[in-house]
Design an enzyme around this catalytic site. Structure first.
Site, PDB file in Angstrom:
ATOM      1  N   ARG A   1     -10.068  23.288   6.786  1.00 39.70           N
ATOM      2  CA  ARG A   1     -11.391  23.311   7.658  1.00 39.70           C
ATOM      3  C   ARG A   1     -10.842  23.112   9.103  1.00 39.70           C
ATOM      4  NH1 ARG A   1     -15.997  21.504   3.732  1.00 39.70           N
ATOM      5  NH2 ARG A   1     -14.355  19.942   3.121  1.00 39.70           N
TER       6      ARG A   1
ATOM      7  N   GLY B   1       0.922  -1.089   0.177  1.00 37.58           N
ATOM      8  CA  GLY B   1      -0.043   0.044  -0.003  1.00 37.58           C
ATOM      9  C   GLY B   1       0.953   1.202   0.022  1.00 37.58           C
TER      10      GLY B   1
ATOM     11  N   ASP C   1     -18.934  30.178  -4.140  1.00 38.22           N
ATOM     12  CA  ASP C   1     -18.257  29.528  -3.013  1.00 38.22           C
ATOM     13  C   ASP C   1     -16.956  29.467  -3.148  1.00 38.22           C
ATOM     14  OD1 ASP C   1     -17.939  29.774  -0.316  1.00 38.22           O
ATOM     15  OD2 ASP C   1     -19.460  28.505   0.030  1.00 38.22           O
TER      16      ASP C   1
ATOM     17  N   HIS D   1      -9.562  27.855   2.363  1.00 36.54           N
ATOM     18  CA  HIS D   1     -10.846  28.281   3.016  1.00 36.54           C
ATOM     19  C   HIS D   1     -10.694  29.187   3.991  1.00 36.54           C
ATOM     20  CE1 HIS D   1     -14.797  26.903   4.086  1.00 36.54           C
ATOM     21  NE2 HIS D   1     -14.591  26.703   5.158  1.00 36.54           N
TER      22      HIS D   1
ATOM     23  N   ARG E   1     -31.526  30.999  12.926  1.00 36.39           N
ATOM     24  CA  ARG E   1     -31.891  29.853  13.467  1.00 36.39           C
ATOM     25  C   ARG E   1     -33.036  30.254  14.116  1.00 36.39           C
ATOM     26  NH1 ARG E   1     -29.305  25.143  14.170  1.00 36.39           N
ATOM     27  NH2 ARG E   1     -27.382  26.280  13.494  1.00 36.39           N
TER      28      ARG E   1
ATOM     29  N   LYS F   1     -28.213  33.712   7.387  1.00 37.47           N
ATOM     30  CA  LYS F   1     -28.788  32.628   8.044  1.00 37.47           C
ATOM     31  C   LYS F   1     -29.021  32.765   9.378  1.00 37.47           C
ATOM     32  CE  LYS F   1     -25.260  29.317   5.809  1.00 37.47           C
ATOM     33  NZ  LYS F   1     -24.122  28.482   6.153  1.00 37.47           N
TER      34      LYS F   1
END
Length: 287
Positions: free
Chosen positions: A89, A34, A211, A122, A186, A184
């Site tokens: 991220r 591998g 994005d 990001h 909630r 956004k």
């Protein structure tokens, strides 16, 4: 000499054409146990430009091997270009005892190179994790190239306030249009999240939602639903990094969009524009 990782072959060829630099032909092998082995058997140059997207652990290992291989072959200096940098991220430790994975990857890459260029990371702070000079390369304006040129009063929308700078680059690349972003909210009772464009008029307009990354496609699909409900004439989706995990492409294709575009930072079926000119300009490559 440009040295492509196995996941960045088309981009490397485009970069070679853009800069006039010769293109190496690496080999990418795997042993029965591998382990990978990336080699550059015909490399002959003083300077190597290793171009390698790193969307997986194997891709990172391959990049480290290519960096070491060109040094072993005589390269006196190495520039590493990360068209897509995985782990960005994970730019902080979310819980006690967890790693800052982006920092760990950046430090590993730094050991084999003299400088780094990262296309639209990001998180902008990622560049500070490297132990060598690192530049963030903005290629978002390239997303304007595949868009239809007959837009009358186009609206360019970011999926959230954090992507406003990116959507401005796309609009500037197109040359005209209004920009806005989704907000956004909630519901305190149900916990449901609602996304809505903050101020812009949607009805009867061509809308582009862009994005940096499309991963699962869920956020984009939700945005498209809102836009179509509000009477958008046409909706186009664009991203710099078309990660497209799982059924993301099918999800987007079935959402009612009129087109979906990405760059070749990750080579996918929707990669309709190259970021090679942005890379060439940012890192000053040439013969």
């Amino acid at each position: 000499m440009i040295v492509p990782g196995s996941r960045s072959q088309a981009l490397s060829a485009a970069l070679a054409a853009e800069t006039g630099l010769p293109l190496a032909t690496p080999t990418y092998d795997r042993f029965p146990d591998g382990e990978t082995l990336a080699s550059v058997p015909a490399f002959e140059a003083d300077h190597a430009v290793v171009v390698a997207a790193t969307p997986s652990n194997d891709a990172y290992v391959e990049l480290l091997q290519l960096q070491d291989a060109v040094r072993e072959a005589g390269a006196e200096s190495v520039t590493t270009v990360l068209p897509y940098m995985g782990y960005t991220r994970q730019d902080r430790a979310f819980k006690h005892g967890q790693p800052v994975s982006a920092r760990a990857m950046a430090r590993a890459v730094s050991t084999g190179t003299d400088r780094v260029g990262v296309v639209n990371p990001h998180e902008s702070g990622i560049t500070e994790f490297f132990d060598v000079p690192c530049e963030s390369i903005d290629a978002a304006d390239r997303l304007a190239e595949p868009l239809p040129d007959e837009f009358d009063e186009p609206l360019f929308l970011a999926p959230d306030e954090g992507a406003v700078e990116l959507i401005d680059s796309v609009r500037d690349g197109y040359g005209r249009g209004e920009t806005d972003y989704f907000e956004k909210t909630r519901d305190r009772d149900t916990g449901d999240v609602e996304i809505t464009p903050s101020d812009a008029q949607i009805a009867d307009r061509d809308v582009v939602v862009a994005d940096d990354i499309i991963a699962t496609g869920s956020t984009m699909s939700d945005a498209v639903d809102v836009l179509l409900e509000r009477g958008a004439a046409r909706v186009f989706v664009a991203c710099v990094h078309p990660l497209l995990v799982g059924n993301a492409f099918i999800k987007l294709s079935g959402s009612g969009i009129d087109g979906v575009y990405g760059t070749d930072t990750l080579e996918r079926s929707i990669s309709s524009v190259t970021v090679a000119p942005a890379i060439a300009e940012a890192v000053e490559l040439g013969e």
